[in-house]
Design a protein around this motif. Sequence first.
Motif, PDB file in Angstrom:
ATOM      1  N   ALA A   7       0.542  -0.726  -0.018  1.00  0.00           N
ATOM      2  CA  ALA A   7       0.589   0.213  -0.326  1.00  0.00           C
ATOM      3  C   ALA A   7       1.228   1.460  -0.184  1.00  0.00           C
ATOM      4  N   VAL A   8       1.975   1.282   0.536  1.00  0.00           N
ATOM      5  CA  VAL A   8       2.988   3.119   1.114  1.00  0.00           C
ATOM      6  C   VAL A   8       3.642   1.935  -0.124  1.00  0.00           C
ATOM      7  N   SER A   9       3.925   1.305  -0.846  1.00  0.00           N
ATOM      8  CA  SER A   9       4.722   1.823  -2.423  1.00  0.00           C
ATOM      9  C   SER A   9       4.044   2.368  -3.257  1.00  0.00           C
ATOM     10  N   GLN A  10       2.594   1.897  -3.444  1.00  0.00           N
ATOM     11  CA  GLN A  10       1.573   2.317  -4.526  1.00  0.00           C
ATOM     12  C   GLN A  10       0.943   3.387  -4.433  1.00  0.00           C
ATOM     13  N   LEU A  11       0.757   4.455  -3.113  1.00  0.00           N
ATOM     14  CA  LEU A  11       0.265   5.372  -2.964  1.00  0.00           C
ATOM     15  C   LEU A  11       2.174   6.535  -2.959  1.00  0.00           C
ATOM     16  N   ILE A  17       4.138  10.503  -9.484  1.00  0.00           N
ATOM     17  CA  ILE A  17       3.518  10.858  -9.834  1.00  0.00           C
ATOM     18  C   ILE A  17       3.315  11.688 -10.256  1.00  0.00           C
ATOM     19  N   ALA A  18       2.258  12.190  -9.339  1.00  0.00           N
ATOM     20  CA  ALA A  18       1.064  13.815  -9.476  1.00  0.00           C
ATOM     21  C   ALA A  18       2.130  14.634  -9.124  1.00  0.00           C
ATOM     22  N   GLU A  19       3.204  14.695  -8.415  1.00  0.00           N
ATOM     23  CA  GLU A  19       3.739  15.753  -8.289  1.00  0.00           C
ATOM     24  C   GLU A  19       4.986  15.854  -9.633  1.00  0.00           C
ATOM     25  N   HIS A  20       5.438  15.120 -10.014  1.00  0.00           N
ATOM     26  CA  HIS A  20       5.583  15.284 -11.499  1.00  0.00           C
ATOM     27  C   HIS A  20       4.982  15.741 -12.391  1.00  0.00           C
ATOM     28  N   GLN A  37      -4.136  17.722  -9.360  1.00  0.00           N
ATOM     29  CA  GLN A  37      -2.482  16.699  -8.988  1.00  0.00           C
ATOM     30  C   GLN A  37      -1.814  17.397  -7.666  1.00  0.00           C
ATOM     31  N   GLN A  38      -2.288  18.441  -7.302  1.00  0.00           N
ATOM     32  CA  GLN A  38      -1.300  18.407  -5.741  1.00  0.00           C
ATOM     33  C   GLN A  38      -2.254  18.588  -4.869  1.00  0.00           C
ATOM     34  N   LEU A  39      -3.181  18.026  -4.936  1.00  0.00           N
ATOM     35  CA  LEU A  39      -4.617  17.382  -4.081  1.00  0.00           C
ATOM     36  C   LEU A  39      -3.837  16.335  -4.006  1.00  0.00           C
ATOM     37  N   VAL A  40      -4.163  15.288  -5.291  1.00  0.00           N
ATOM     38  CA  VAL A  40      -3.746  13.522  -5.164  1.00  0.00           C
ATOM     39  C   VAL A  40      -2.101  13.729  -4.105  1.00  0.00           C
TER      40      VAL A  40
END
Length: 62
Positions: A7-11, A17-20, A37-40
């Motif tokens: 779970a930690v890895s997937q999050l 990805i969102a930060e990128h 994307q910033q919220l995600v």
Amino acid sequence: MSDHDLAVSQLTIAAQIAEHNAPISLAEGDLVQAGLQQLVAADCRAAIDVLEQHHEHQEPQL
């Protein structure tokens, strides 16, 4: 790999990805997408914190 680690890895991947992508969306003028994307990313990081806190208080499994 434990369920916690998975779970930690997937999050973490989702947050990265969102930060990128957020600055790319911002540079393209898509402010709504960049904001999402910033919220995600923030939500994923918060979820990781919750999982880590919960994991620290768990009894060790044998």
